[in-house]
Design a protein around this motif. Structure first.
Motif, PDB file in Angstrom:
ATOM      1  N   PRO A  57      -6.362   1.901   4.099  1.00  0.00           N
ATOM      2  CA  PRO A  57      -7.693   1.560   3.575  1.00  0.00           C
ATOM      3  C   PRO A  57      -8.654   1.066   4.660  1.00  0.00           C
ATOM      4  CG  PRO A  57      -5.997   0.735   2.109  1.00  0.00           C
ATOM      5  CD  PRO A  57      -5.290   1.258   3.319  1.00  0.00           C
ATOM      6  N   ARG A  79      -7.176  -1.762  -5.894  1.00  0.00           N
ATOM      7  CA  ARG A  79      -8.306  -1.845  -4.963  1.00  0.00           C
ATOM      8  C   ARG A  79      -9.210  -3.020  -5.331  1.00  0.00           C
ATOM      9  NH1 ARG A  79      -8.151   2.576  -1.624  1.00  0.00           N
ATOM     10  NH2 ARG A  79     -10.031   1.811  -0.605  1.00  0.00           N
ATOM     11  N   LEU A 114      -3.167   3.421  -3.639  1.00  0.00           N
ATOM     12  CA  LEU A 114      -4.434   4.036  -3.252  1.00  0.00           C
ATOM     13  C   LEU A 114      -5.136   4.701  -4.437  1.00  0.00           C
ATOM     14  CD1 LEU A 114      -3.319   5.644   0.144  1.00  0.00           C
ATOM     15  CD2 LEU A 114      -4.611   3.519  -0.193  1.00  0.00           C
ATOM     16  N   ASP A 119      -4.587   7.250   6.090  1.00  0.00           N
ATOM     17  CA  ASP A 119      -4.947   6.860   4.721  1.00  0.00           C
ATOM     18  C   ASP A 119      -4.987   5.343   4.540  1.00  0.00           C
ATOM     19  OD1 ASP A 119      -5.085   9.540   3.830  1.00  0.00           O
ATOM     20  OD2 ASP A 119      -2.901   9.607   3.637  1.00  0.00           O
ATOM     21  N   ILE A 152       0.839  -1.199   0.000  1.00  0.00           N
ATOM     22  CA  ILE A 152       0.000   0.000   0.000  1.00  0.00           C
ATOM     23  C   ILE A 152       0.875   1.251   0.000  1.00  0.00           C
ATOM     24  CG2 ILE A 152      -1.827   1.233   1.217  1.00  0.00           C
ATOM     25  CD1 ILE A 152      -2.614  -1.515   2.407  1.00  0.00           C
TER      26      ILE A 152
END
Length: 217
Positions: A176, A146, A140, A174, A135
């Motif tokens: 997820p 994703r 992102l 940040d 990540i």
């Protein structure tokens, strides 16, 4: 008057003796229980040591020919953005160079030319034991990353060690939301993080082998 004053100043031996004997009686069980506790503690330690030496936990051979490890094509699928290819290639080289010779899925290397991206990503997830999510800011922003992350979570929704989030250059805020129930590895020192990933994969495969052995017994 004289004899009355002498009576007032005369010590009371019975009270003193009673006090001493009561102290002696109260301290005696305490020391006895202390020595008994020491004895029991010593005995417990010795039993524990004896138990450990007599029944050592044997390591599970994840590379045995009958290991459930071979039920899937890959040990590790690494999900990453295109901007992190160099770092991922280093990680793959490290894992494949370990004594366990981990089998890694690297999209640019192992995807079948001409196949649909969705098909390849789903196939890689389904045919891998563990999924490393690298990540980064690029991850992102990449919809395919994703998508693969959601496929992995759908394949194994419970936190059982298969999904391994690795944060790099990303703030905690940040991280997820879908992975909030999973601990992550924060990549500060690359070598240390690579080892943590390797150890996590080994741990999962060992647990897989143990569970398989218990079911067959």
């Amino acid at each position: 008057a004289g004899w009355f004053r002498r009576l007032l100043h005369k010590p009371k031996p019975s009270s003193v003796e009673n006090f001493k004997s009561s102290r002696s009686a109260s301290s005696s069980p305490s020391s006895s229980s202390s020595s008994s506790a020491k004895s029991s503690s010593s005995s417990g330690t010795s039993l524990a040591t004896s138990s450990i030496s007599l029944s050592p936990v044997s390591a599970v051979d994840i590379s045995a020919s009958d290991s459930p490890r071979w039920d899937k094509r890959y040990d590790v699928c690494i999900c990453h953005s295109e901007g992190d290819v160099e770092l991922v290639e280093e990680l793959v080289s490290y894992l494949e160079g370990q004594p366990e010779s981990f089998r890694c899925f690297l999209q640019l290397r192992d995807a079948v030319a001409g196949s649909a991206v969705v098909t390849e990503l789903c196939d890689a997830v389904q045919n891998s034991h563990c999924w490393v999510m690298l990540i980064t800011p690029g991850f992102l922003q990449d919809p395919w990353c994703r998508y693969q992350m959601h496929q992995a979570l759908a394949e194994a929704p419970m936190a059982n060690g298969r999904t391994i989030p690795v944060l790099k250059d990303v703030d905690r805020k940040d991280y997820p939301r879908e992975l909030w129930n999973l601990y992550y590895i924060y990549m500060a020192l690359k070598e240390k993080s690579f080892k943590q990933i390797r150890d996590t994969v080994v741990r999962y495969l060992q647990e897989l082998c143990r569970s398989s052995t218990e079911r067959t017994e």
